[in-house]
Design a protein around this motif. Structure first.
Motif, PDB file in Angstrom:
ATOM      1  N   GLU A 172     -11.652   5.900  -5.388  1.00  0.00           N
ATOM      2  CA  GLU A 172     -10.785   4.757  -5.134  1.00  0.00           C
ATOM      3  C   GLU A 172     -11.593   3.464  -5.086  1.00  0.00           C
ATOM      4  O   GLU A 172     -11.130   2.410  -5.532  1.00  0.00           O
ATOM      5  CB  GLU A 172     -10.019   4.958  -3.821  1.00  0.00           C
ATOM      6  CG  GLU A 172      -8.921   6.001  -3.906  1.00  0.00           C
ATOM      7  CD  GLU A 172      -7.981   5.946  -2.714  1.00  0.00           C
ATOM      8  OE1 GLU A 172      -8.286   5.223  -1.738  1.00  0.00           O
ATOM      9  OE2 GLU A 172      -6.938   6.627  -2.766  1.00  0.00           O
ATOM     10  N   LYS A 197      -9.064  -1.089   3.953  1.00  0.00           N
ATOM     11  CA  LYS A 197      -7.613  -1.098   4.192  1.00  0.00           C
ATOM     12  C   LYS A 197      -6.899  -1.910   3.114  1.00  0.00           C
ATOM     13  O   LYS A 197      -5.884  -1.479   2.548  1.00  0.00           O
ATOM     14  CB  LYS A 197      -7.314  -1.682   5.578  1.00  0.00           C
ATOM     15  CG  LYS A 197      -5.824  -1.691   5.918  1.00  0.00           C
ATOM     16  CD  LYS A 197      -5.543  -2.326   7.272  1.00  0.00           C
ATOM     17  CE  LYS A 197      -6.011  -1.452   8.409  1.00  0.00           C
ATOM     18  NZ  LYS A 197      -5.568  -1.992   9.723  1.00  0.00           N
ATOM     19  N   ARG A 200      -6.944  -0.106  -0.236  1.00  0.00           N
ATOM     20  CA  ARG A 200      -5.919   0.929  -0.320  1.00  0.00           C
ATOM     21  C   ARG A 200      -4.554   0.322  -0.643  1.00  0.00           C
ATOM     22  O   ARG A 200      -3.806   0.855  -1.480  1.00  0.00           O
ATOM     23  CB  ARG A 200      -5.851   1.702   1.013  1.00  0.00           C
ATOM     24  CG  ARG A 200      -4.822   2.830   1.019  1.00  0.00           C
ATOM     25  CD  ARG A 200      -5.100   3.826  -0.079  1.00  0.00           C
ATOM     26  NE  ARG A 200      -4.037   4.813  -0.216  1.00  0.00           N
ATOM     27  CZ  ARG A 200      -3.731   5.417  -1.354  1.00  0.00           C
ATOM     28  NH1 ARG A 200      -4.394   5.144  -2.453  1.00  0.00           N
ATOM     29  NH2 ARG A 200      -2.763   6.303  -1.398  1.00  0.00           N
TER      30      ARG A 200
END
Length: 360
Positions: A172, A197, A200
């Motif tokens: 990711e 955060k 994401r």
């Protein structure tokens, strides 16, 4: 077509952008643009798809070669984990079998436990002495899925096979890194510094999951306003049809950071999309005043003037845009139909020869 982020662009836009990034050795940017061009390319445009795929392959191979080099450098420095990450990323990205095989072989060496020490004499002793110290120190290595892609200069392979599936096995972190590279100005670095955060949430947005991304971004805003977070929430609002709320958020973002190029582009798109052309022009004029993406701003201002019927002013702006390589081809494409209509065949021939033969 406006350069904002609300509007739709066809495959040729991304193909041209990818070619420009490839020529400038911005390989991560090129890969992202070519991938989007392939996604948008019509099924019956086989020749165009082949050209896009070739550009995509070249970008992937350059990135693979760069990561292979970084892995070798890290290995020499004794950073086994970093070396493994770069080798795995090189193997995932590269299309060229030579680069891919080398990267896979280097990664495999790091995954295998070091052989047990044995008494060495003669030729065996010489062989052991010649082995790199970093490789000997690896031991029973436990790989993980981290790693990052570099964007420095390097050399890739030239013998291409069919590209790997688009959904490569990137972490990711690496997906996020590649996705933010095409952002304007200093935004790639600022986005990268926003933390896991935010990363994401950004990935969720690009997966089409605005709802879960919105929850994360709203939580982030509770600890303080940030122009990037406000901007991303504004785009979610826009996609949800809440245009006025989106406009308010974009203006709040601009108040926090008057240099955020993406916010200006979004505001131009929002106003123009709603037919508020004077407001859109005012935003673009502000961009020019602050020297924010002046090449794109000048081109967009020409589009706005053409849309409102001021073709003469649009031509004047697009003629100036020919001086900027980033928008010269698009400006020529806009000027040629107008010049054709005016019977200026010599000017049309000149622009076609200079700007429309291949990617500029």
């Amino acid at each position: 077509m406006f350069f904002g982020l609300f509007g739709k662009k066809d495959f040729r836009h991304y193909q041209n952008q990818g070619a420009k990034h490839l020529a400038a050795e911005r390989f991560a940017d090129a890969r992202v643009d070519f991938e989007e061009a392939l996604r948008l390319c019509p099924e019956d445009a086989a020749q165009e798809a082949a050209a896009i795929r070739e550009g995509f392959n070249q970008a992937c191979d350059h990135l693979g070669a760069l990561n292979l080099q970084e892995g070798e450098h890290a290995l020499r420095a004794g950073e086994a984990q970093k070396a493994y990450d770069h080798f795995r990323l090189a193997a995932d990205l590269a299309v060229d079998r030579g680069i891919k095989s080398r990267a896979e072989a280097e990664a495999l060496k790091l995954e295998q436990p070091a052989p047990a020490a044995a008494p060495a004499d003669g030729a065996a002793a010489a062989s052991a002495a010649a082995a790199p110290a970093a490789a000997a120190a690896v031991g029973n290595y436990k790989p993980h899925s981290g790693g990052s892609c570099t964007s420095c200069k390097g050399h890739g392979g030239h013998h291409h096979e069919e590209p790997a599936p688009m959904e490569m096995s990137l972490s990711e972190e690496d997906q996020f890194y590649l996705m933010v590279q095409p952002l304007p100005g200093d935004l790639p670095g600022r986005y990268a510094a926003m933390g896991p955060k935010f990363a994401r949430a950004y990935l969720l947005i690009h997966e089409g999951n605005d709802r879960d991304a919105f929850t994360i971004l709203q939580e982030m805003l509770l600890s303080g306003e940030n122009d990037i977070v406000l901007y991303e929430v504004a785009l979610i609002m826009f996609r949800g049809g809440q245009i006025h709320e989106s406009e308010k958020l974009l203006n709040r973002a601009l108040a926090l950071n008057p240099q955020n190029a993406a916010v200006y582009l979004a505001l131009v798109q929002l106003y123009a999309g709603g037919g508020a052309y004077p407001q859109a022009m005012a935003v673009v004029e502000k961009m020019l005043e602050l020297d924010i993406l002046p090449d794109q701003a000048q081109f967009m201002l020409g589009e706005l003037h053409e849309t409102t019927g001021n073709t003469e002013r649009a031509m004047e702006l697009w003629t100036k845009s020919l001086e900027h390589p980033s928008v010269a081809r698009s400006a020529a494409e806009r000027l040629i139909p107008i010049l054709n209509g005016q019977g200026r065949s010599d000017d049309v021939k000149f622009l076609t020869k200079k700007y429309l033969k291949g990617c500029c």
